[in-house]
Design a protein around this motif. Structure first.
Motif, PDB file in Angstrom:
ATOM      1  N   PHE A 197     -10.104  12.898   5.891  1.00  0.00           N
ATOM      2  CA  PHE A 197     -10.907  13.070   4.666  1.00  0.00           C
ATOM      3  C   PHE A 197     -12.258  12.370   4.817  1.00  0.00           C
ATOM      4  N   THR A 230       1.055   4.424  -2.954  1.00  0.00           N
ATOM      5  CA  THR A 230       1.045   5.872  -2.698  1.00  0.00           C
ATOM      6  C   THR A 230       2.243   6.534  -3.365  1.00  0.00           C
ATOM      7  N   TRP A 281     -11.464  20.393   6.102  1.00  0.00           N
ATOM      8  CA  TRP A 281     -10.500  19.285   6.103  1.00  0.00           C
ATOM      9  C   TRP A 281      -9.246  19.690   6.881  1.00  0.00           C
ATOM     10  N   ARG A 282      -8.721  20.892   6.597  1.00  0.00           N
ATOM     11  CA  ARG A 282      -7.506  21.363   7.274  1.00  0.00           C
ATOM     12  C   ARG A 282      -7.706  21.387   8.799  1.00  0.00           C
ATOM     13  N   GLU A 293       0.837  -1.210   0.000  1.00  0.00           N
ATOM     14  CA  GLU A 293       0.000   0.000   0.000  1.00  0.00           C
ATOM     15  C   GLU A 293       0.872   1.262   0.000  1.00  0.00           C
ATOM     16  N   ILE A 298     -13.828  17.313  -3.756  1.00  0.00           N
ATOM     17  CA  ILE A 298     -12.374  17.551  -3.757  1.00  0.00           C
ATOM     18  C   ILE A 298     -11.658  16.773  -4.875  1.00  0.00           C
ATOM     19  N   PRO A 299     -11.888  15.459  -5.000  1.00  0.00           N
ATOM     20  CA  PRO A 299     -11.206  14.764  -6.121  1.00  0.00           C
ATOM     21  C   PRO A 299     -11.586  15.340  -7.482  1.00  0.00           C
ATOM     22  N   TYR A 340      -0.513  15.077  13.329  1.00  0.00           N
ATOM     23  CA  TYR A 340      -0.217  16.414  12.781  1.00  0.00           C
ATOM     24  C   TYR A 340       1.025  17.073  13.422  1.00  0.00           C
ATOM     25  N   THR A 385       1.557  10.103   6.778  1.00  0.00           N
ATOM     26  CA  THR A 385       0.898  11.347   6.338  1.00  0.00           C
ATOM     27  C   THR A 385      -0.396  11.014   5.602  1.00  0.00           C
ATOM     28  N   LYS A 386      -0.323  10.009   4.738  1.00  0.00           N
ATOM     29  CA  LYS A 386      -1.523   9.633   3.971  1.00  0.00           C
ATOM     30  C   LYS A 386      -2.606   9.125   4.903  1.00  0.00           C
ATOM     31  N   LEU A 405      -4.256  12.051   6.330  1.00  0.00           N
ATOM     32  CA  LEU A 405      -5.137  12.688   5.345  1.00  0.00           C
ATOM     33  C   LEU A 405      -6.408  11.856   5.152  1.00  0.00           C
ATOM     34  N   LYS A 406      -6.232  10.528   5.100  1.00  0.00           N
ATOM     35  CA  LYS A 406      -7.387   9.660   4.885  1.00  0.00           C
ATOM     36  C   LYS A 406      -8.330   9.687   6.094  1.00  0.00           C
ATOM     37  N   ARG A 440      -9.655  19.608  10.580  1.00  0.00           N
ATOM     38  CA  ARG A 440      -9.651  18.240  11.136  1.00  0.00           C
ATOM     39  C   ARG A 440      -8.232  17.669  11.168  1.00  0.00           C
ATOM     40  N   ILE A 441      -7.459  17.997  10.124  1.00  0.00           N
ATOM     41  CA  ILE A 441      -6.066  17.513  10.090  1.00  0.00           C
ATOM     42  C   ILE A 441      -5.295  18.081  11.286  1.00  0.00           C
ATOM     43  N   LEU A 488     -15.192  14.172   6.344  1.00  0.00           N
ATOM     44  CA  LEU A 488     -15.844  15.283   5.648  1.00  0.00           C
ATOM     45  C   LEU A 488     -17.229  14.857   5.169  1.00  0.00           C
TER      46      LEU A 488
END
Lengths: 194, 251
Positions: free
Chosen positions: A129, A56, A175-176, A52, A140-141, A185, A121-122, A125-126, A178-179, A132
């Motif tokens: 994400f 990425t 999103w930011r 995985e 976003i995508p 973080y 990091t991913k 983000l996941k 929540r990150i 949301l």
């Protein structure tokens, strides 16, 4: 030639290639992990995690075309297992001589460590994400893949292109926020400021 | 520096002068540099998110047959037939136990249902719906929605609110009240969907969290309410109630 196909196959979700990767490399990784105080299950978990991480990396074009697939995969597995047993305080027991022989290949160790950080990091983000709203998760995508705002408006039943722009910024802001509350973080931030 | 400017910079849509001014700020302001780095990560994740998910799904699907825990499962066949033979003698006893279990369960369930219903009724009150200041064009529709909602005719209120939302998709108030109405009408999934779409809305996010939590309580899944209740900060009007509910759930 084959090395490139492995990466490509992984990224494209080619089931035959992914199957071949498991068949060819999983036994070696499992064997090494079992010799280093792990189980078959540990070997499988580490191996799957490493694949995985490679997806990425590959998707973000961070792999050189001549990357040695096997060397990188083994280096990632090795680092992951060392991190895992470090938690169990068994690091001194690991026999480094096997999978680590690939570390002599230029840059592999650095790339594999980098891959682990990227995976964290991913994950951050996941994790954030998926919190949301469904609309933001769709929008976003689409926005980042440069779909025209008008098309997005139609696709997501929004009033017009302006609404898409407004929502885009609101989604990124949500999103930011929540990150910034995610456990990883502060670590990410400190790594970035090094 | 606004987020919009950061987006524009990363998308290369600032003009030359603005780009060089932005880069000067970037060099002088580490906080801005972190912000830009994070935005870069977010945009990059957003771009490949679909493909990553797809590729990872294949890795997991294909990996299933190599997973030792999956391989370790016992084989079906003769062995299970023997087990069934042995179980034959236990069937009447199991049936009796199950029957008693069903009776007790239904008794407990109705008590539990009563408890969660009363908890919901106690904590789920909202102020009467008033949308009339929002629109001048849809007056009739607005009045209808208000009348139905305020007289607790939720299924009709849902119809009217859906028409209002169709004409104004960003009408957070109407979305909130429709979410509430769905839950009051036991349409939990639809209600939560509306409320979840408001979790990014600064005005409604905590109220939405609170009512999502109540929806789980009403549908008998109180444990799922806990993270939503815990998310409500002390600055929110719902904080005190959320804490009370958490106490009740924990008891």
């Amino acid at each position: 030639m084959k090395k490139l196909n492995y990466i490509k196959g992984l990224i494209e979700g080619d089931k035959l290639i992914v199957d071949e990767i498991y068949k060819t490399f999983l036994p070696k990784v499992s064997y090494w992990i079992k010799r280093n105080h792990g189980t078959d299950q540990d070997g499988f978990d580490v191996f799957q995690d490493a694949l995985e991480a490679l997806v990425t990396k590959g998707l973000e074009h961070k792999l050189a075309p001549d990357t040695n697939f096997q060397a990188l995969l083994f280096a990632i597995c090795r680092n992951k297992w060392i991190s895992a047993i470090r938690l169990k305080k068994k690091e001194e027991l690991v026999r480094f001589e096997e999978l680590s022989r690939y570390n002599d290949i230029t840059n592999i160790q650095a790339v594999s460590e980098d891959a682990m950080q990227e995976q964290e990091t991913k994950k951050m983000l996941k994790d954030t994400f998926i919190l949301l709203s469904p609309l933001c998760q769709q929008l976003i995508p689409m926005v980042e893949n440069k779909l025209a705002a008008k098309e997005i408006a139609v696709e997501l039943s929004m009033t017009n292109a302006n609404a898409v722009h407004r929502r885009k910024f609101a989604c990124f802001e949500a999103w930011r926020k929540r990150i910034e509350k995610h456990d990883y973080y502060p670590i990410w931030k400190s790594l970035k400021s090094l | 520096m606004s987020e919009e400017t950061i987006h524009q910079y990363l998308e290369g849509s600032l003009d030359e002068q603005a780009t060089s001014a932005f880069e000067s700020s970037l060099a002088a302001d580490p906080q801005l540099a972190t912000q830009v780095e994070l935005m870069k990560e977010m945009k990059s994740y957003g771009k490949v998110q679909d493909q990553t998910e797809r590729a990872q799904r294949v890795i997991r699907d294909v990996g299933h047959k190599y997973n030792p825990s999956h391989q370790a499962k016992p084989q079906q066949g003769e062995q299970s037939k023997v087990k069934i033979k042995r179980l034959r003698y236990l069937i009447p006893a199991i049936a009796a136990i199950l029957l008693i279990g069903i009776i007790l369960n239904s008794l407990f369930q109705s008590t539990a249902q009563d408890d969660t219903s009363s908890l919901y009724a106690h904590y789920a009150e909202v102020t009467p719906l008033s949308l009339s200041t929002r629109s001048t064009e849809n007056n009739e529709l607005v009045t209808t929605a208000e009348e139905y909602f305020n007289s607790q005719d939720y299924s009709e209120a849902i119809h009217a609110l859906t028409s209002i939302i169709a004409q104004d998709v960003d009408n957070a108030k109407a979305i909130f009240y429709r979410g509430y109405a769905y839950i009051a009408d036991d349409q939990y999934e639809a209600g939560r969907k509306d409320l979840m779409s408001l979790l990014d809305n600064t005005l409604y996010q905590h109220t939405a969290s609170y009512h999502i939590a109540l929806s789980y309580i009403k549908s008998g899944s109180s444990s799922l309410a806990v993270p939503y209740l815990k998310e409500i900060p002390a600055s929110s009007n719902h904080h005190a109630q959320a804490q009370e509910i958490l106490k009740i759930i924990n008891e």
